[in-house]
Write a protein that holds these residues in place. Structure first.
Motif, PDB file in Angstrom:
ATOM      1  N   ASP A 183     -19.216  21.100  -2.013  1.00 24.64           N
ATOM      2  CA  ASP A 183     -18.259  21.621  -1.039  1.00 24.64           C
ATOM      3  C   ASP A 183     -18.628  23.052  -0.642  1.00 24.64           C
ATOM      4  O   ASP A 183     -18.564  23.423   0.535  1.00 24.64           O
ATOM      5  CB  ASP A 183     -16.843  21.570  -1.615  1.00 24.64           C
ATOM      6  N   GLN A 201     -21.724  22.929   1.592  1.00 22.17           N
ATOM      7  CA  GLN A 201     -21.398  22.470   2.938  1.00 22.17           C
ATOM      8  C   GLN A 201     -20.737  23.573   3.758  1.00 22.17           C
ATOM      9  O   GLN A 201     -21.001  23.724   4.952  1.00 22.17           O
ATOM     10  CB  GLN A 201     -20.483  21.246   2.872  1.00 22.17           C
ATOM     11  N   THR A 202     -19.885  24.352   3.125  1.00 26.54           N
ATOM     12  CA  THR A 202     -19.235  25.457   3.831  1.00 26.54           C
ATOM     13  C   THR A 202     -20.250  26.528   4.218  1.00 26.54           C
ATOM     14  O   THR A 202     -20.215  27.071   5.324  1.00 26.54           O
ATOM     15  CB  THR A 202     -18.119  26.065   2.961  1.00 26.54           C
ATOM     16  N   THR A 209     -14.908  25.410   6.370  1.00 24.89           N
ATOM     17  CA  THR A 209     -14.420  24.629   5.253  1.00 24.89           C
ATOM     18  C   THR A 209     -14.141  23.200   5.709  1.00 24.89           C
ATOM     19  O   THR A 209     -14.224  22.890   6.897  1.00 24.89           O
ATOM     20  CB  THR A 209     -13.126  25.227   4.677  1.00 24.89           C
ATOM     21  N   ASP A 210     -13.772  22.354   4.765  1.00 22.91           N
ATOM     22  CA  ASP A 210     -13.440  20.969   5.096  1.00 22.91           C
ATOM     23  C   ASP A 210     -12.272  20.895   6.064  1.00 22.91           C
ATOM     24  O   ASP A 210     -12.167  19.964   6.864  1.00 22.91           O
ATOM     25  CB  ASP A 210     -13.117  20.221   3.790  1.00 22.91           C
ATOM     26  N   SER A 232     -16.432  14.746   3.330  1.00 26.18           N
ATOM     27  CA  SER A 232     -16.515  16.198   3.462  1.00 26.18           C
ATOM     28  C   SER A 232     -17.719  16.756   2.725  1.00 26.18           C
ATOM     29  O   SER A 232     -18.197  17.842   3.040  1.00 26.18           O
ATOM     30  CB  SER A 232     -15.236  16.855   2.927  1.00 26.18           C
ATOM     31  N   SER A 233     -18.226  15.993   1.749  1.00 22.49           N
ATOM     32  CA  SER A 233     -19.415  16.436   1.025  1.00 22.49           C
ATOM     33  C   SER A 233     -20.680  16.197   1.832  1.00 22.49           C
ATOM     34  O   SER A 233     -21.776  16.522   1.377  1.00 22.49           O
ATOM     35  CB  SER A 233     -19.526  15.692  -0.313  1.00 22.49           C
ATOM     36  N   ARG A 286     -20.816  17.024   5.423  1.00 25.51           N
ATOM     37  CA  ARG A 286     -20.481  17.551   6.746  1.00 25.51           C
ATOM     38  C   ARG A 286     -21.701  18.075   7.497  1.00 25.51           C
ATOM     39  O   ARG A 286     -21.764  18.023   8.716  1.00 25.51           O
ATOM     40  CB  ARG A 286     -19.445  18.682   6.628  1.00 25.51           C
ATOM     41  N   ALA A 327     -11.323  16.077  10.176  1.00 21.78           N
ATOM     42  CA  ALA A 327     -11.574  16.985   9.062  1.00 21.78           C
ATOM     43  C   ALA A 327     -10.515  16.771   7.995  1.00 21.78           C
ATOM     44  O   ALA A 327      -9.429  16.267   8.246  1.00 21.78           O
ATOM     45  CB  ALA A 327     -11.540  18.435   9.560  1.00 21.78           C
ATOM     46  N   LYS A 356     -13.302  13.387  -0.139  1.00 25.02           N
ATOM     47  CA  LYS A 356     -14.737  13.530  -0.307  1.00 25.02           C
ATOM     48  C   LYS A 356     -15.418  12.213  -0.637  1.00 25.02           C
ATOM     49  O   LYS A 356     -16.558  11.997  -0.291  1.00 25.02           O
ATOM     50  CB  LYS A 356     -15.030  14.554  -1.408  1.00 25.02           C
TER      51      LYS A 356
END
Length: 681
Positions: free
Chosen positions: A434, A437-438, A444-445, A553-554, A556, A609, A613
């Motif tokens: 996470d 990815q950010t 963020t997610d 989300s993992s 993105r 969004a 995950k």
């Protein structure tokens, strides 16, 4: 040599258009089987029939109907990656010999040489046929078939001509243009850079001087295009000097190939209907050092990142419920598997998110169990929709012997997938992913753009939790690359203290600067906002967003090559940012008018969004491909292509219907990229 003072060139099927579109792997298989082995075998059998009619007997001089295949390491890899050794016996190949080793004589058999046209291999062949006191006679019979993977240099051809004993036996001398390895149906590589790394020669050499490595890369790339019957338009990133040099060198060598092979045809030559001329897009690993560092959670990428795998061969722990007593621990056995296009389950699942892989395998196994005469699962698990445990799956395999073959294959992948997840959990990758990815997307997610200070605090927390120093190095490299350098030396030193890297690992980090990734931003360029920095980074690699279509989300982040391929496939790639060596025709001419109308409907849809995950269904399988249309796109990455980029090529091909063939000096996992950085010294 028969009928010519110069070698033959180009595959024999190059004079006619294939009946249907074939993948690169299928074309290579056809060339090897038909144009090398079948052609040589037919010639040997004709010779045997002539000997029989004339009353000639067998013996020293070629009386056997079998052949000895002599290969060097490069050609052995080509054969193994495309047709496999099991097809050879059907073509009367009695034994496969290593050219570089001492060999036993087979004086009644023809010799079939398949080698890379280099000094060492040609020298060994000549040595085979040069009389000496140590030899009682020739190693092989009176028929020699000599096939070269690529172009034979004039100086080496002259050496062959000077060996009279060889010349009088040669029945065929031919360049087959197969100086590359097929990774899968639409992917190839040159196996360059594993040992030793090529990064110093690529990125530290004087660009104005002659570079033998670039010559070798381009010579191999010409054989790819010759095999595909493509004479492509060549494009490159305008700001990348290496790609520009490669593009002009390719154009020169491709022109030479076309000029010396009058009978060779290419798509878009005006003589073959319904074909357009391809595009070759040259890219450089140096322009995107982030994608090979990010943790990717699709099946193929996880296997190559987290598990010990050698090429396509993986050793995994197989759970065998049949050898364990009730109530005792599960028994395990080490098993080997080959993960390639011959495995249909692997082809179906390799591009899927690991959560989808386990769920899909569970469903397939459950469907088989429910269709069988008995139940191999506990009532609590059957029909519940939950993923199967390894022990449940092993019991199902034991209870349904009539489905043993398919259940064994599903079991194999279930166990490999679970080993991926075991490693994922052991390394604590859920929270780490996470954060990565950010950093990579700048959001963020939930779609919020955080402050850099907040993220660096999370990075320090990860450093303190992570016992593996290489994982700390990888995260710090992601921070540096994603932000185009840190704001100050002070910030860098604080992170280095927290990361506590070994000297070799620190050297790897510092070597990022040799890939145009500064550790600290130039003064005056620090803007302090992730979003603006991410926009700038994406624009430097062809424009477009960095958000993927995955609902996880993992996952993105989308590699930058994906937007470049999408734009190229739809005719929207900027000519200013990606010029061509020669003038380009208009997009309609390159893609075809029917393709252009369909391309306009292609849209990238971002899922909502904030999704869980590990609980959604992602796209990324190989099913549902549209029929290939328009000109073929060939995308080559010098410096190594990572597995997220390979997956993205398949996704773009599915979405646009445009055939995309991707290639690289080699395919790399994160650990390979870090080793390449270390090779700078």
């Amino acid at each position: 040599m028969p009928g010519s003072s110069r070698r033959q060139s180009a595959p024999s099927n190059s004079l006619s258009t294939p009946a249907k579109a074939q993948s690169l792997r299928e074309i290579v298989q056809q060339h090897l089987l038909r144009d090398v082995f079948e052609a040589s075998n037919d010639a040997v059998q004709r010779q045997q029939r002539q000997l029989a009619r004339s009353g000639g007997g067998s013996g020293e001089g070629g009386g056997s109907s079998w052949m000895v295949l002599v290969v060097d390491p490069e050609s052995l890899r080509v054969i193994s990656s495309s047709i496999g050794m099991y097809n050879l016996m059907e073509q009367h190949v009695s034994i496969v010999e290593d050219l570089m080793k001492k060999r036993a004589p087979f004086r009644d058999q023809a010799a079939l040489y398949l080698v890379e046209p280099n000094e060492a291999s040609i020298g060994k062949i000549i040595e085979d046929w040069t009389p000496s006191k140590d030899k009682k006679g020739p190693l092989y019979g009176n028929s020699v078939f000599l096939y070269l993977l690529g172009r034979l240099p004039d100086e080496l051809f002259a050496k062959i001509k000077s060996c009279k004993e060889l010349v009088k036996r040669v029945k065929v001398l031919k360049e087959v243009n197969l100086d590359f390895l097929t990774k899968e149906a639409g992917a190839f590589h040159f196996d360059m850079g594993k040992k030793p790394s090529i990064y110093s020669d690529l990125y530290l050499s004087n660009s104005s001087a002659h570079n033998p490595l670039l010559d070798r890369i381009i010579s191999k790339l010409v054989t790819v295009c010759a095999t595909l019957n493509e004479y492509p338009h060549v494009r490159f990133p305008v700001k990348n000097t290496l790609c520009k040099d490669l593009a002009f060198l390719f154009q020169q060598k491709m022109n030479e190939f076309v000029g010396s092979n009058a009978e060779w045809w290419y798509n878009g030559d005006g003589l073959h209907p319904n074909t357009e001329r391809a595009t070759l897009l040259l890219l450089d690993r140096k322009d995107d050092c982030l994608s090979p560092l990010i943790h990717e959670f699709t099946y193929e990428a996880m296997v190559n990142d987290l598990l010990p795998i050698d090429d396509e061969r993986i050793t995994y722990e197989s759970v065998n419920a049949g050898t364990a007593r009730e109530g005792s621990e599960e028994a395990t056995t080490k098993m080997d598997a080959l993960l390639n296009d011959n495995d249909e389950v692997w082809v179906e699942l390799r591009g899927k998110h690991i959560a989808d892989v386990i769920q899909t395998l569970s469903t397939k196994i459950r469907d088989i169990v429910n269709s069988g005469s008995g139940s191999a699962l506990n009532n609590s698990a059957k029909g519940s929709g939950k993923a199967l445990s390894i022990n449940q799956m092993a019991k199902a395999l034991k209870a349904l012997p009539e489905y043993r073959e398919i259940m064994s294959k599903l079991s194999q992948h279930m166990q490999i997938a679970h080993q991926c997840m075991d490693s994922f959990n052991k390394q604590g990758l859920l929270d780490l992913s996470d954060l990565e990815q950010t950093l990579a997307t700048g959001k963020t997610d939930e779609g919020r753009t955080p402050k850099l200070k907040e993220l660096l605090g999370q990075v320090v927390e990860e450093f303190r939790k992570q016992s593996d120093s290489m994982m700390r190095l990888r995260l710090l490299a992601i921070v540096v690359v994603s932000q185009r350098g840190l704001a100050s030396q002070d910030t860098l030193q604080k992170l280095l203290r927290e990361a506590n890297l070994h000297p070799d690992e620190l050297a790897i980090l510092q070597n990022l600067e040799k890939m145009n990734c500064p550790l600290v931003q130039d003064e005056g360029k620090n803007n302090g906002k992730l979003a603006r920095m991410r926009d700038k980074r994406v624009a430097s690699f062809g424009g477009g967003g960095s958000e993927s279509e995955s609902e996880y989300s993992s996952s993105r982040y989308a590699c930058l090559m994906k937007s470049v391929m999408e734009n190229s496939a739809t005719g929207n790639l900027s000519v200013d940012e990606y010029p061509s060596v020669m003038p380009l025709p208009d997009p309609e001419a390159m893609l075809g008018s029917s393709s252009m109308s369909k391309m306009k409907s292609v849209r990238s849809v971002r899922k909502s969004a904030g999704s869980a995950k590990w609980s959604k269904t992602s796209t990324g399988g190989d099913k549902g491909k549209k029929k290939a249309q328009g000109a073929r796109q060939i995308v080559f990455m010098v410096g190594g292509m990572c597995y997220s980029e390979l997956r993205s090529a398949r996704e773009v091909m599915v979405a646009t219907g445009t055939e995309i063939v991707v290639g690289a000096t080699r395919f790399i996992a994160p650990k390979d990229f870090l080793k390449d950085l270390h090779s700078f010294g």
